[in-house]
Design a protein around this motif. Sequence first.
Motif, short mmCIF file in Angstrom:
data_model
loop_
_atom_site.label_atom_id
_atom_site.label_comp_id
_atom_site.label_asym_id
_atom_site.label_seq_id
_atom_site.Cartn_x
_atom_site.Cartn_y
_atom_site.Cartn_z
N TYR A 94 -18.52 -56.69 13.18
CA TYR A 94 -19.20 -57.95 12.83
C TYR A 94 -18.75 -58.39 11.45
O TYR A 94 -18.34 -57.60 10.61
N SER A 95 -18.81 -59.70 11.23
CA SER A 95 -18.27 -60.29 10.02
C SER A 95 -19.25 -60.19 8.86
O SER A 95 -20.44 -59.91 9.04
N ASP A 96 -18.75 -60.49 7.66
CA ASP A 96 -19.61 -60.50 6.49
C ASP A 96 -20.62 -61.64 6.53
O ASP A 96 -21.60 -61.63 5.79
N PHE A 97 -20.39 -62.63 7.37
CA PHE A 97 -21.36 -63.71 7.53
C PHE A 97 -22.70 -63.17 8.02
O PHE A 97 -23.76 -63.70 7.68
N VAL A 98 -22.66 -62.11 8.81
CA VAL A 98 -23.90 -61.50 9.30
C VAL A 98 -24.09 -60.09 8.73
O VAL A 98 -24.74 -59.24 9.34
N ASN A 99 -23.53 -59.86 7.55
CA ASN A 99 -23.66 -58.57 6.87
C ASN A 99 -24.48 -58.76 5.58
O ASN A 99 -23.95 -59.22 4.57
N PRO A 100 -25.77 -58.41 5.58
CA PRO A 100 -26.61 -58.64 4.39
C PRO A 100 -26.16 -57.88 3.15
O PRO A 100 -26.61 -58.20 2.05
N ASP A 101 -25.28 -56.90 3.31
CA ASP A 101 -24.79 -56.15 2.15
C ASP A 101 -23.62 -56.85 1.45
O ASP A 101 -23.12 -56.35 0.44
N SER A 102 -23.19 -57.97 1.99
CA SER A 102 -22.03 -58.69 1.43
C SER A 102 -22.46 -59.95 0.70
O SER A 102 -23.39 -60.64 1.11
N PRO A 103 -21.77 -60.31 -0.41
CA PRO A 103 -22.08 -61.59 -1.07
C PRO A 103 -21.73 -62.80 -0.20
O PRO A 103 -22.18 -63.91 -0.46
#
Length: 285
Positions: A94-103
């Motif tokens: 899954y992408s960083d768009f749906v990764n709460p740990d990513s800015p």
Amino acid sequence: MKKRLVLPLAALAAVPAWQNRGLLRSVGARGLAAMMPNPAKDRGLDIRIPIEYGGWTRLTLKVDLGPALSGVVEYPVEAAAYSHFGGFNLSRVYSDFVNPDSPYYQAWIGVYVVFDGDSRKHFGFDEDGEPISDDVLAVLEADQRLVLRGAGCPHFFDDGRRVRLTGELSRTQVTSAGEEWWRMDGRAETWSAYHRGGTPGGHWRSDAGYGRVPDGARHPVDDFHPLQYCGSFWQRYVPEWGVTCAKFYIYPEYTDKEGRSVTHGGSLRPECEAVIEAITFTMRG
């Protein structure tokens, strides 16, 4: 001997494909979307978003925004949106768009264009050339309807909308790439498209585009949690083309389920401003 090597080699080739299946599906979904007709492509408007660094997807997501925007403003509109979101840097599933740990979580950068029609000229501006805040909010509403409906988000405000402006949009005239733009900055309440696993009302294009967060993912947010978008929208009307051109970036602020305020998306602002400055619109022919 050659036959014995075929299966091991095929298996080795399949490993990276399986590990990168989220990315491969996303590229395929965005490539399919780019093949679909939209007003910008049909009218010969060429849009370039130079994503050369950072964690954004490199392949642009291109969407016919007309149907969704028409539903918001309640008259026919021809419009298109080109955008980028957080890529598959920290997870191949899954992408960083749906990764709460990513800015890059729930952050967007891109453009939209709205063409003159019989119902409306110079969208986003009044007869005196002053920007109209409600039109910017209408575009954000149309975009969130597409994203949240695709994700199967069940939340709406009492008036049936997905976005609610917080305060007023500031308005400033700026020069960008040698052109005069109206810049509007503000905040709006909405919900995150983040969710674990599948949802009954979701669409396969959403999972394919952003990736699918595993059901058991340990993230500090609830599915479809509230958030506040901080946005910057730059727009200008080009009368010889009969189109309003706009470029934008948005990033979220929210409270996680431990009660902590999360604002790390704001670190993207310098990166976003640099990309915004380099975006170009040209008309073929």
